[in-house]
Design a protein around this motif. Structure first.
Motif, PDB file in Angstrom:
ATOM      1  N   ILE A 289      35.912  30.013  45.333  1.00  0.00           N
ATOM      2  CA  ILE A 289      35.393  28.961  46.215  1.00  0.00           C
ATOM      3  C   ILE A 289      33.928  29.208  46.552  1.00  0.00           C
ATOM      4  O   ILE A 289      33.114  28.283  46.585  1.00  0.00           O
ATOM      5  N   ALA A 290      33.571  30.475  46.774  1.00  0.00           N
ATOM      6  CA  ALA A 290      32.201  30.798  47.188  1.00  0.00           C
ATOM      7  C   ALA A 290      31.215  30.733  46.025  1.00  0.00           C
ATOM      8  O   ALA A 290      30.039  30.395  46.221  1.00  0.00           O
ATOM      9  N   THR A 291      31.663  31.034  44.809  1.00  0.00           N
ATOM     10  CA  THR A 291      30.734  31.155  43.672  1.00  0.00           C
ATOM     11  C   THR A 291      30.934  30.098  42.603  1.00  0.00           C
ATOM     12  O   THR A 291      30.098  29.984  41.694  1.00  0.00           O
ATOM     13  N   ARG A 292      32.064  29.368  42.652  1.00  0.00           N
ATOM     14  CA  ARG A 292      32.432  28.409  41.603  1.00  0.00           C
ATOM     15  C   ARG A 292      32.623  29.113  40.268  1.00  0.00           C
ATOM     16  O   ARG A 292      32.442  28.527  39.208  1.00  0.00           O
ATOM     17  N   CYS A 293      32.993  30.377  40.328  1.00  0.00           N
ATOM     18  CA  CYS A 293      33.247  31.177  39.120  1.00  0.00           C
ATOM     19  C   CYS A 293      34.714  31.593  39.136  1.00  0.00           C
ATOM     20  O   CYS A 293      35.109  32.457  39.931  1.00  0.00           O
ATOM     21  N   PRO A 294      35.567  31.007  38.303  1.00  0.00           N
ATOM     22  CA  PRO A 294      36.996  31.336  38.321  1.00  0.00           C
ATOM     23  C   PRO A 294      37.264  32.741  37.784  1.00  0.00           C
ATOM     24  O   PRO A 294      36.530  33.259  36.945  1.00  0.00           O
ATOM     25  N   VAL A 295      38.334  33.356  38.286  1.00  0.00           N
ATOM     26  CA  VAL A 295      38.742  34.708  37.882  1.00  0.00           C
ATOM     27  C   VAL A 295      40.014  34.604  37.060  1.00  0.00           C
ATOM     28  O   VAL A 295      40.937  33.853  37.402  1.00  0.00           O
ATOM     29  N   PHE A 296      40.070  35.389  35.967  1.00  0.00           N
ATOM     30  CA  PHE A 296      41.253  35.434  35.109  1.00  0.00           C
ATOM     31  C   PHE A 296      41.660  36.892  34.914  1.00  0.00           C
ATOM     32  O   PHE A 296      40.813  37.788  34.918  1.00  0.00           O
ATOM     33  N   PHE A 297      42.971  37.113  34.725  1.00  0.00           N
ATOM     34  CA  PHE A 297      43.507  38.466  34.723  1.00  0.00           C
ATOM     35  C   PHE A 297      44.128  38.810  33.371  1.00  0.00           C
ATOM     36  O   PHE A 297      44.843  38.002  32.768  1.00  0.00           O
ATOM     37  N   CYS A 298      43.876  40.054  32.935  1.00  0.00           N
ATOM     38  CA  CYS A 298      44.409  40.540  31.660  1.00  0.00           C
ATOM     39  C   CYS A 298      45.919  40.766  31.762  1.00  0.00           C
ATOM     40  O   CYS A 298      46.495  40.794  32.850  1.00  0.00           O
ATOM     41  N   ASP A 299      46.545  40.952  30.622  1.00  0.00           N
ATOM     42  CA  ASP A 299      47.953  41.335  30.596  1.00  0.00           C
ATOM     43  C   ASP A 299      48.099  42.771  31.088  1.00  0.00           C
ATOM     44  O   ASP A 299      47.137  43.560  31.046  1.00  0.00           O
ATOM     45  N   PRO A 300      49.289  43.159  31.548  1.00  0.00           N
ATOM     46  CA  PRO A 300      49.496  44.536  32.016  1.00  0.00           C
ATOM     47  C   PRO A 300      49.259  45.553  30.891  1.00  0.00           C
ATOM     48  O   PRO A 300      49.604  45.312  29.732  1.00  0.00           O
ATOM     49  N   HIS A 301      48.657  46.679  31.241  1.00  0.00           N
ATOM     50  CA  HIS A 301      48.435  47.792  30.313  1.00  0.00           C
ATOM     51  C   HIS A 301      47.665  47.343  29.069  1.00  0.00           C
ATOM     52  O   HIS A 301      47.950  47.776  27.954  1.00  0.00           O
ATOM     53  N   SER A 302      46.714  46.459  29.248  1.00  0.00           N
ATOM     54  CA  SER A 302      45.955  45.926  28.099  1.00  0.00           C
ATOM     55  C   SER A 302      44.456  46.008  28.357  1.00  0.00           C
ATOM     56  O   SER A 302      43.772  44.973  28.427  1.00  0.00           O
ATOM     57  N   PRO A 303      43.913  47.193  28.521  1.00  0.00           N
ATOM     58  CA  PRO A 303      42.480  47.308  28.839  1.00  0.00           C
ATOM     59  C   PRO A 303      41.572  46.804  27.720  1.00  0.00           C
ATOM     60  O   PRO A 303      40.417  46.460  27.981  1.00  0.00           O
ATOM     61  N   TRP A 304      42.089  46.744  26.483  1.00  0.00           N
ATOM     62  CA  TRP A 304      41.252  46.252  25.380  1.00  0.00           C
ATOM     63  C   TRP A 304      40.911  44.766  25.520  1.00  0.00           C
ATOM     64  O   TRP A 304      40.011  44.272  24.863  1.00  0.00           O
ATOM     65  N   GLN A 305      41.616  44.051  26.415  1.00  0.00           N
ATOM     66  CA  GLN A 305      41.314  42.641  26.623  1.00  0.00           C
ATOM     67  C   GLN A 305      40.025  42.439  27.421  1.00  0.00           C
ATOM     68  O   GLN A 305      39.535  41.323  27.530  1.00  0.00           O
ATOM     69  N   ARG A 306      39.517  43.508  27.987  1.00  0.00           N
ATOM     70  CA  ARG A 306      38.181  43.493  28.588  1.00  0.00           C
ATOM     71  C   ARG A 306      37.459  44.774  28.128  1.00  0.00           C
ATOM     72  O   ARG A 306      37.044  45.629  28.919  1.00  0.00           O
ATOM     73  N   GLY A 307      37.321  44.850  26.826  1.00  0.00           N
ATOM     74  CA  GLY A 307      36.807  46.067  26.196  1.00  0.00           C
ATOM     75  C   GLY A 307      35.377  46.406  26.566  1.00  0.00           C
ATOM     76  O   GLY A 307      35.004  47.580  26.642  1.00  0.00           O
ATOM     77  N   SER A 308      34.549  45.395  26.794  1.00  0.00           N
ATOM     78  CA  SER A 308      33.155  45.670  27.162  1.00  0.00           C
ATOM     79  C   SER A 308      33.076  46.419  28.481  1.00  0.00           C
ATOM     80  O   SER A 308      32.268  47.335  28.654  1.00  0.00           O
ATOM     81  N   ASN A 309      33.946  46.032  29.443  1.00  0.00           N
ATOM     82  CA  ASN A 309      33.931  46.709  30.734  1.00  0.00           C
ATOM     83  C   ASN A 309      34.501  48.120  30.631  1.00  0.00           C
ATOM     84  O   ASN A 309      34.019  49.040  31.290  1.00  0.00           O
ATOM     85  N   GLU A 310      35.522  48.305  29.798  1.00  0.00           N
ATOM     86  CA  GLU A 310      36.057  49.648  29.587  1.00  0.00           C
ATOM     87  C   GLU A 310      34.988  50.565  28.991  1.00  0.00           C
ATOM     88  O   GLU A 310      34.872  51.732  29.357  1.00  0.00           O
ATOM     89  N   ASN A 311      34.205  50.022  28.068  1.00  0.00           N
ATOM     90  CA  ASN A 311      33.130  50.812  27.476  1.00  0.00           C
ATOM     91  C   ASN A 311      32.072  51.156  28.531  1.00  0.00           C
ATOM     92  O   ASN A 311      31.574  52.291  28.589  1.00  0.00           O
ATOM     93  N   LEU A 312      31.742  50.180  29.372  1.00  0.00           N
ATOM     94  CA  LEU A 312      30.765  50.430  30.436  1.00  0.00           C
ATOM     95  C   LEU A 312      31.270  51.518  31.385  1.00  0.00           C
ATOM     96  O   LEU A 312      30.511  52.421  31.767  1.00  0.00           O
ATOM     97  N   ASN A 313      32.543  51.451  31.766  1.00  0.00           N
ATOM     98  CA  ASN A 313      33.087  52.460  32.666  1.00  0.00           C
ATOM     99  C   ASN A 313      33.050  53.848  32.034  1.00  0.00           C
ATOM    100  O   ASN A 313      32.839  54.851  32.724  1.00  0.00           O
ATOM    101  N   GLY A 314      33.270  53.905  30.727  1.00  0.00           N
ATOM    102  CA  GLY A 314      33.160  55.191  30.045  1.00  0.00           C
ATOM    103  C   GLY A 314      31.746  55.735  30.079  1.00  0.00           C
ATOM    104  O   GLY A 314      31.527  56.942  30.238  1.00  0.00           O
TER     105      GLY A 314
END
Length: 369
Positions: A289-314
């Protein structure tokens, strides 16, 4: 071996062979003593066969055949229409040792190239990033090009680890893994009510295409005492945003920090945000509501679905290992880390940096308007 002298002399066969003394010996090169034995064996009466010599030295008969074919010298006598040749152990060993001497200088003997590589490693660039960046920055100077494998060899292969003492960082490479971590086979968790309508399958198809800018991936990197940092990365440019949490990790606080990060961006660069199923995003609708940017969620135990962020965290864990209390880390230190990460050359961008790619996007939109 027993050597008999005289006109009918030669080598008397021995009862024990080298292979019997050391039956599990691995492949080896012929030594000078081996070559002396070969010379005496082929000149004995009767001459030993190549197979017999090979069995005695515990090498293949083809090894003996190649040795005799490569290292024959002329005797000065003539037999038929050609000069007679024979095998000489001393000459054979001399030629072999001389062929092992490196005549071509190593790539890293170039002082300018070596200095550029050391600088890149000290900036925490990977060998692949350094190698690609060199070709991009010096397209007409191949003497300054180097393969990433050459850098790895210079760091870790015994006898060539001469780069190690020139580095100012404790680790030249980020990952300590020796093999790829397999994907999780755990069953999926129970459905959470706040995930309804916000699963990855509900995300627009354009968000799955990395060619479309403005789609982000996010997560928390946590530490003890409820400390942590929020990490966001743009899927197209790999540009990172990182901010420290104020000592609490409840959903309202996390949402507030992410909102502040996203709202600094132009509107065309905040299309979607992909997150894991952590409870910290249970109030994601307030963020949308504040940003007009919707949020979507990965499947359980599936970090590869947001692989760029996993790489950044590493990459971030290279700066702040597990167990780091982020309450003791200053905002200036976090900002310096993000600056360095966004200025790293990336292979996916032809070794341009995330900051350069983000600036291109912003400039293109400004020119179009």
């Amino acid at each position: 071996m027993v050597i008999r002298m005289g006109a009918r002399g030669g080598i008397e066969p021995v009862t024990t062979s080298t292979s019997a003394l050391n039956p599990q010996r691995a492949y080896r090169r012929l030594t000078h003593e081996d070559r002396v034995f070969i010379e005496m064996a082929i000149n004995s009466t009767p001459a030993w066969s190549m197979r017999a010599i090979g069995r005695h030295l515990d090498v293949a008969a083809s090894t003996i055949s190649r040795e005799l074919g490569r290292h024959r010298v002329e005797t000065g006598r003539r037999r038929g229409g050609s000069r007679e040749t024979r095998y000489h152990a001393g000459v054979a060993h001399h030629h072999t040792m001389r062929s092992r001497v490196r005549t071509r200088p190593r790539k890293l003997d170039c002082h300018e190239l070596r200095s550029l590589i050391v600088t890149g490693l000290n900036e925490k660039h990977s060998p692949q990033q350094i190698a690609g960046r060199q070709r991009m920055m010096f397209p007409n100077q191949p003497q300054l090009w180097v393969s990433h494998e050459t850098i790895y060899q210079a760091l870790y292969v015994q006898g060539r680890g001469s780069l190690r003492h020139e580095l100012t960082v404790a680790k030249a490479l980020r990952s300590g893994r020796s093999r790829r971590t397999p994907a999780s086979r755990l069953p999926s968790r129970d459905v959470r009510p706040w995930l309804a309508g916000a699963r990855l399958t509900d995300r627009p198809a354009s968000a799955a295409d990395r060619a479309v800018p403005g789609n982000w991936e996010g997560d928390l990197v946590v530490g003890p005492a409820s400390s942590g940092i929020v990490t966001l990365v743009e899927r197209n440019t790999r540009f990172a945003l990182v901010e420290r949490l104020p000592g609490v990790r409840d959903s309202a606080t996390v949402i507030d920090v992410i909102r502040n990060q996203i709202m600094r961006l132009p509107e065309h660069l905040r299309k979607t945000l992909t997150w894991d199923q952590g409870q910290e995003m249970s109030r994601h609708k307030d963020f949308t509501i504040a940003t007009r940017c919707p949020v979507f969620f990965c499947d359980p135990h599936s970090p590869w679905q947001r692989g760029s962020n996993e790489n950044l965290n590493g990459l971030i864990r290279d700066y702040y290992p597990k167990g780091t209390n982020f309450n003791n880390v200053t905002d200036d230190a976090i900002e310096a880390m993000v600056e360095q990460l966004n200025n790293r050359p990336r292979k996916i961008h032809g070794f341009h940096t995330p900051r350069e790619k983000l600036n291109e996007l912003i400039s293109s939109v400004a020119l179009g308007s």
